[in-house]
Scaffold this motif. Structure first.
Motif, mmCIF file in Angstrom:
data_model
loop_
_atom_site.group_PDB
_atom_site.id
_atom_site.type_symbol
_atom_site.label_atom_id
_atom_site.label_comp_id
_atom_site.label_asym_id
_atom_site.label_seq_id
_atom_site.Cartn_x
_atom_site.Cartn_y
_atom_site.Cartn_z
ATOM 1 N N ILE A 53 37.638 30.615 49.378
ATOM 2 C CA ILE A 53 39.096 30.747 49.355
ATOM 3 C C ILE A 53 39.721 29.840 50.408
ATOM 4 O O ILE A 53 40.681 29.110 50.141
ATOM 5 N N ASN A 54 39.177 29.878 51.617
ATOM 6 C CA ASN A 54 39.708 29.042 52.699
ATOM 7 C C ASN A 54 39.515 27.562 52.401
ATOM 8 O O ASN A 54 40.395 26.738 52.683
ATOM 9 N N LEU A 55 38.353 27.214 51.820
ATOM 10 C CA LEU A 55 38.097 25.823 51.457
ATOM 11 C C LEU A 55 39.118 25.342 50.433
ATOM 12 O O LEU A 55 39.654 24.232 50.533
ATOM 13 N N ALA A 56 39.404 26.188 49.451
ATOM 14 C CA ALA A 56 40.376 25.831 48.421
ATOM 15 C C ALA A 56 41.762 25.649 49.024
ATOM 16 O O ALA A 56 42.477 24.694 48.693
ATOM 17 N N ARG A 100 43.168 40.392 47.055
ATOM 18 C CA ARG A 100 42.645 39.022 47.069
ATOM 19 C C ARG A 100 41.166 39.049 46.687
ATOM 20 O O ARG A 100 40.291 38.848 47.504
ATOM 21 N N TRP A 101 40.886 39.306 45.436
ATOM 22 C CA TRP A 101 39.500 39.514 45.010
ATOM 23 C C TRP A 101 38.814 38.227 44.561
ATOM 24 O O TRP A 101 37.600 38.189 44.383
ATOM 25 N N ALA A 143 45.731 37.485 40.678
ATOM 26 C CA ALA A 143 46.619 38.650 40.707
ATOM 27 C C ALA A 143 47.081 39.005 39.294
ATOM 28 O O ALA A 143 47.142 40.180 38.912
ATOM 29 N N TYR A 144 47.400 37.983 38.500
ATOM 30 C CA TYR A 144 47.808 38.203 37.103
ATOM 31 C C TYR A 144 46.671 38.845 36.313
ATOM 32 O O TYR A 144 46.898 39.756 35.506
ATOM 33 N N ILE A 145 45.458 38.374 36.539
ATOM 34 C CA ILE A 145 44.293 38.924 35.830
ATOM 35 C C ILE A 145 44.116 40.396 36.166
ATOM 36 O O ILE A 145 43.845 41.214 35.285
ATOM 37 N N ARG A 146 44.272 40.742 37.428
ATOM 38 C CA ARG A 146 44.123 42.142 37.823
ATOM 39 C C ARG A 146 45.159 43.015 37.119
ATOM 40 O O ARG A 146 44.840 44.106 36.655
ATOM 41 N N ARG A 147 46.388 42.515 36.997
ATOM 42 C CA ARG A 147 47.450 43.299 36.359
ATOM 43 C C ARG A 147 47.230 43.432 34.856
ATOM 44 O O ARG A 147 47.678 44.405 34.247
ATOM 45 N N GLU A 194 31.176 38.628 47.648
ATOM 46 C CA GLU A 194 31.167 39.923 48.314
ATOM 47 C C GLU A 194 32.162 40.884 47.673
ATOM 48 O O GLU A 194 32.029 42.103 47.799
ATOM 49 N N PHE A 195 33.133 40.365 46.936
ATOM 50 C CA PHE A 195 34.144 41.219 46.320
ATOM 51 C C PHE A 195 33.581 41.952 45.109
ATOM 52 O O PHE A 195 34.188 42.882 44.610
ATOM 53 N N ALA A 196 32.423 41.524 44.603
ATOM 54 C CA ALA A 196 31.831 42.196 43.450
ATOM 55 C C ALA A 196 31.587 43.662 43.760
ATOM 56 O O ALA A 196 31.721 44.525 42.890
ATOM 57 N N HIS A 197 31.235 43.983 44.995
ATOM 58 C CA HIS A 197 30.927 45.360 45.358
ATOM 59 C C HIS A 197 32.184 46.209 45.521
ATOM 60 O O HIS A 197 32.091 47.426 45.672
ATOM 61 N N GLN A 198 33.357 45.576 45.488
ATOM 62 C CA GLN A 198 34.605 46.328 45.599
ATOM 63 C C GLN A 198 35.157 46.719 44.240
ATOM 64 O O GLN A 198 36.169 47.404 44.151
ATOM 65 N N LEU A 199 34.470 46.278 43.176
ATOM 66 C CA LEU A 199 34.913 46.629 41.840
ATOM 67 C C LEU A 199 34.347 47.986 41.448
ATOM 68 O O LEU A 199 33.161 48.240 41.616
#
Length: 229
Positions: free
Chosen positions: A69-72, A115-116, A123-127, A219-224
């Motif tokens: 994310i930071n690199l992008a 911020r997954w 964000a649109y995908i999550r909604r 690492e966000f996979a485990h937050q799903l």
């Protein structure tokens, strides 16, 4: 770098005519890197960053999502080319979409963190997680085919569909650029696609898609909800 230098570099590179009809890459990576050494230091650094983001598997399996994310974000600030910004954002969105579709196919609910992933659509995908195509089928016409492939577990066709979409996007942008830095980036990304396709087989498609999904979520996979520990 002077325009005539880009012309000299690009005319020294063999033409890449086709993706799926290619049997080998038109030039080895070692030879390609030698030609790319003609670029200025600044151009080479930018090229490396673009390639890292567009083909993040080069960074290894332990890469952290926050790092990407930071690199992008840093690259978006550095890039002066609107077309390269468009390309990077579009490609990152594709990665996020592929990861989301894979999770949806496994019956997993939408991520709960704001911020997954990265790109401009997370964000649109999550909604719109409950929508079969995430509400993005008009912007990304390959999504319905991808959903069908996931339902059938036809991972090779899925990979071909995604690769073809990327190839077509590069062709679209390539029509705007002939002998400039953007054209060099497009050539390298085309070369990467051919290299990937020519090293492919059906069994690897399943493994590769699962690897890309895991790396996309990091690492966000485990937050799903429903994700394995």
């Amino acid at each position: 770098m002077a325009e005539n230098a880009y012309y000299t570099l690009l005319t020294s590179l063999p033409h890449i005519d086709s993706l799926f009809n290619s049997k080998i890459t038109p030039i080895s990576r070692i030879q390609l890197d030698r030609r790319l050494a003609m670029l200025s230091t600044a151009d080479r650094e930018t090229l490396v960053k673009v390639e890292q983001l567009v083909h993040w598997s080069h960074l290894g399996e332990e890469v952290k999502e926050e790092y990407l994310i930071n690199l992008a974000e840093r690259l978006m600030q550095e890039l002066g080319s609107p077309d390269l910004k468009e390309l990077v954002n579009w490609r990152l969105d594709m990665r996020t979409i592929a990861a989301a579709l894979r999770r949806k196919a496994n019956g997993i609910q939408a991520p709960t963190t704001a911020r997954w992933s990265y790109g401009s659509r997370y964000a649109y995908i999550r909604r719109n997680w409950s929508h079969p195509t995430l509400g993005l089928q008009n912007a990304f016409p390959w999504i319905p085919v991808a959903v069908e492939c996931l339902n059938k577990k036809d991972y090779l066709t899925l990979e071909k569909t995604v690769m073809e979409a990327v190839w077509n996007k590069l062709n679209e942008l390539g029509a705007r650029h002939r002998f400039d830095f953007e054209a060099v980036v497009i050539y390298l990304l085309r070369w990467n696609l051919v290299a990937r396709w020519t090293s492919y087989n059906g069994d690897e498609a399943v493994l590769r898609f699962n690897d890309l999904t895991r790396q996309a979520l990091g690492e966000f996979a485990h937050q799903l909800p429903g994700s394995p520990d």
